[in-house]
Enzyme design. Structure first.
Site, PDB file in Angstrom:
ATOM      1  N   GLU A  33      -7.395  -1.307  -6.209  1.00 54.61           N
ATOM      2  CA  GLU A  33      -6.604  -0.361  -7.125  1.00 54.61           C
ATOM      3  C   GLU A  33      -5.751  -1.153  -7.818  1.00 54.61           C
ATOM      4  O   GLU A  33      -5.001  -2.002  -7.129  1.00 54.61           O
ATOM      5  CB  GLU A  33      -6.038   0.656  -6.290  1.00 54.61           C
ATOM      6  CG  GLU A  33      -6.928   1.752  -5.636  1.00 54.61           C
ATOM      7  CD  GLU A  33      -6.118   2.639  -4.617  1.00 54.61           C
ATOM      8  OE1 GLU A  33      -6.590   3.656  -4.158  1.00 54.61           O
ATOM      9  OE2 GLU A  33      -5.240   2.063  -4.020  1.00 54.61           O
ATOM     10  N   HIS A  52      -3.855  -3.771  -5.268  1.00 51.77           N
ATOM     11  CA  HIS A  52      -3.950  -3.181  -3.918  1.00 51.77           C
ATOM     12  C   HIS A  52      -5.215  -3.400  -3.467  1.00 51.77           C
ATOM     13  O   HIS A  52      -6.408  -2.693  -3.891  1.00 51.77           O
ATOM     14  CB  HIS A  52      -3.757  -1.909  -3.820  1.00 51.77           C
ATOM     15  CG  HIS A  52      -3.552  -1.166  -2.292  1.00 51.77           C
ATOM     16  ND1 HIS A  52      -4.262  -0.098  -2.213  1.00 51.77           N
ATOM     17  CD2 HIS A  52      -3.319  -1.621  -1.346  1.00 51.77           C
ATOM     18  CE1 HIS A  52      -4.246   0.327  -0.951  1.00 51.77           C
ATOM     19  NE2 HIS A  52      -3.487  -0.465  -0.267  1.00 51.77           N
ATOM     20  N   ASN A  82      -5.538   6.371  -0.545  1.00 52.96           N
ATOM     21  CA  ASN A  82      -4.571   6.609   0.435  1.00 52.96           C
ATOM     22  C   ASN A  82      -4.091   8.048   0.537  1.00 52.96           C
ATOM     23  O   ASN A  82      -3.457   8.749   1.315  1.00 52.96           O
ATOM     24  CB  ASN A  82      -3.287   5.828   0.933  1.00 52.96           C
ATOM     25  CG  ASN A  82      -4.011   4.619   1.668  1.00 52.96           C
ATOM     26  OD1 ASN A  82      -5.031   4.574   2.504  1.00 52.96           O
ATOM     27  ND2 ASN A  82      -3.492   3.482   1.517  1.00 52.96           N
ATOM     28  N   SER A 123       0.795  -1.357  -0.015  1.00 56.72           N
ATOM     29  CA  SER A 123       0.058   0.083  -0.016  1.00 56.72           C
ATOM     30  C   SER A 123       0.899   1.397  -0.075  1.00 56.72           C
ATOM     31  O   SER A 123       0.196   2.256  -0.171  1.00 56.72           O
ATOM     32  CB  SER A 123      -1.107  -0.076   1.144  1.00 56.72           C
ATOM     33  OG  SER A 123      -0.288  -0.205   2.192  1.00 56.72           O
TER      34      SER A 123
END
Ligand code: NAI
Length: 390
Positions: A150, A138, A188, A117
């Site tokens: 992702e 991800h 994120n 990540s």
């Protein structure tokens, strides 16, 4: 039917194995710690039993899923996999070693994916003889419940690898967003202001954290307030992500971590899991009510909500401006990866691009900090009288 090899049977590897096996793939799970394999297998049994109790699957289905997974204590077992998904510890050197070892075992058609990540997919791929077969896939935690995945092609990744990865992950009934190999990918990165701007508002003494939580939930429709969510995620984890994104962006002030959160980590106030964070929790992890902060002033509540929202919208717009992902994928990712009530760019359209630019400029005028710079994309759109969606 594809054979999927999974390296690492912790939280993420176990979840990925469950999803792949539920979609009919043959799954081989490897972990260097035999106890982690045993734990993964017995946890899966408990999860599947719960799904039977809830009427989601029957016992035949449970058996099928279990039969689709085998657990191996030697890496050689993953040799025949069409794709390998690595979900081991988040350490670049260890991941590089593991990828080199895997490549020496598998056919050259095998896709080598990482669930990292925060690390660069390009740097992991760089140790391979055939880096074009390497890609980031991800997943979000808990994997069986979170719809978003992702997919992150590195600069070395070829289109065939990306297409095959997208096809496979879609066949697992996941929503795929394609993200550029940049720190934090989509979610994120775009979600950072939800925490950082709320912390900043709190640090400035504008309002108590419970008031900020209340504003975001009642005005914005967010399921959890930022402070509740940070307590839930764990301040150690949330702070580490913020710090790594900040460093990875060459210390762009927009991603600056907060001292308030750092002190919580240093004090061992990690949130729900340690019984203390912003809120205090009983032994079952239920929050013990914080001191009532009185009637929430409607004007203050609106101001707090709008300040956090505009920072989120600005971040989302900048992600599109810098080609991190498409408008559609940014909105979809935030709705399915962190359950935002609306896509941020659809929200921008609703509020008006002129409002967005005006709010950012107001913040910049007040603080004169680079953190509050308006995305050039929003300015450009205002000039051209454009919207994100037509
Ligand atoms: P975890 O600590 O629950 O599991 C990691 C597993 O990998 C452990 O069972 C460990 O024994 C095993 N392992 C460590 N080194 C190994 C090696 N050299 N060879 C084989 N197995 C090895 O970790 P978690 O949370 O499942 O994370 C795994 C990866 O997924 C990390 O890269 C993390 O950044 C990423 N990730 C984690 C998310 C989360 O919310 N936990 C979300 C998305 C990605």
């Amino acid at each position: 039917m594809k054979t999927v090899g999974i390296i690492g049977s912790g939280t993420m590897g176990s979840g990925i194995a469950q999803v792949a096996a539920s979609s009919g793939c043959q799954v081989i799970v490897y972990d260097s710690d035999p106890e982690a394999l045993t734990r993964s297998e017995s946890n899966l049994d408990k999860i599947l039993t719960r799904l039977i109790e809830k009427g989601r699957i029957d016992s035949e289905e449970k058996q099928k899923i279990k039969d689709n997974i085998s657990y191996a204590d030697s890496l050689d077992a993953i040799q025949s996999s069409a794709i390998i998904i690595e979900a081991i510890v988040e350490d670049l050197d260890i991941k590089k070693q593991v990828f080199q070892r895997i490549e020496s075992l598998v056919a050259s058609s095998t896709i080598l994916a990482t669930n990292t990540s925060s690390l660069s997919v390009a740097s992991i791929a760089s140790v391979l003889k055939e880096p074009e077969r390497c890609i980031g896939i991800h997943f979000f935690n808990p994997v069986p419940l979170m719809k978003l995945v992702e997919i992150v092609p590195a600069i070395q990744t070829d289109k065939k690898t990306t297409d095959q990865a997208v096809e496979l992950i879609r066949s697992w009934k996941k929503a795929v967003a394609i993200a550029k190999d940049t720190p934090g990918f989509i979610v994120n990165r775009v979600a950072r202001p939800f925490y950082s701007e709320s912390l900043r508002i709190y640090e400035e003494g504008v309002a108590h954290f419970s008031v900020i939580d209340h504003s975001l939930k009642s005005r914005g429709g967010f399921r959890m307030g930022p402070f509740e969510l940070m307590d839930f995620i764990g301040h150690d984890v949330n702070y580490a992500v913020t710090e790594s994104v900040f460093k990875a962006f060459y210390f762009d002030p927009r991603y600056k971590p907060s001292f308030t959160q750092k002190r919580l980590v240093e004090a061992g106030y990690l949130g729900r899991k340690s019984g203390n964070g912003f809120y205090t929790y009983d032994k079952d992890g239920k929050p013990i009510l914080v001191e009532k902060s009185g009637e929430v002033d409607a004007e203050l509540s609106k101001r707090i909500f709008e300040r956090v929202l505009i920072m989120l919208i600005n971040e989302a717009a900048d992600a599109v401006f810098l080609n991190i992902a498409s408008i559609k994928d940014v909105d979809m990712a935030m709705k399915t990866g962190v359950n935002y009530p609306k896509g941020l760019l659809a929200w921008a359209d609703e509020l008006g691009i002129d409002w967005c630019v005006h709010e950012m400029d107001k913040l910049y005028d007040e603080y004169h900090e680079d953190r509050y710079r308006c995305s050039p994309l929003l300015r450009h759109m205002l000039r051209e009288n454009k919207k994100f969606y037509n």
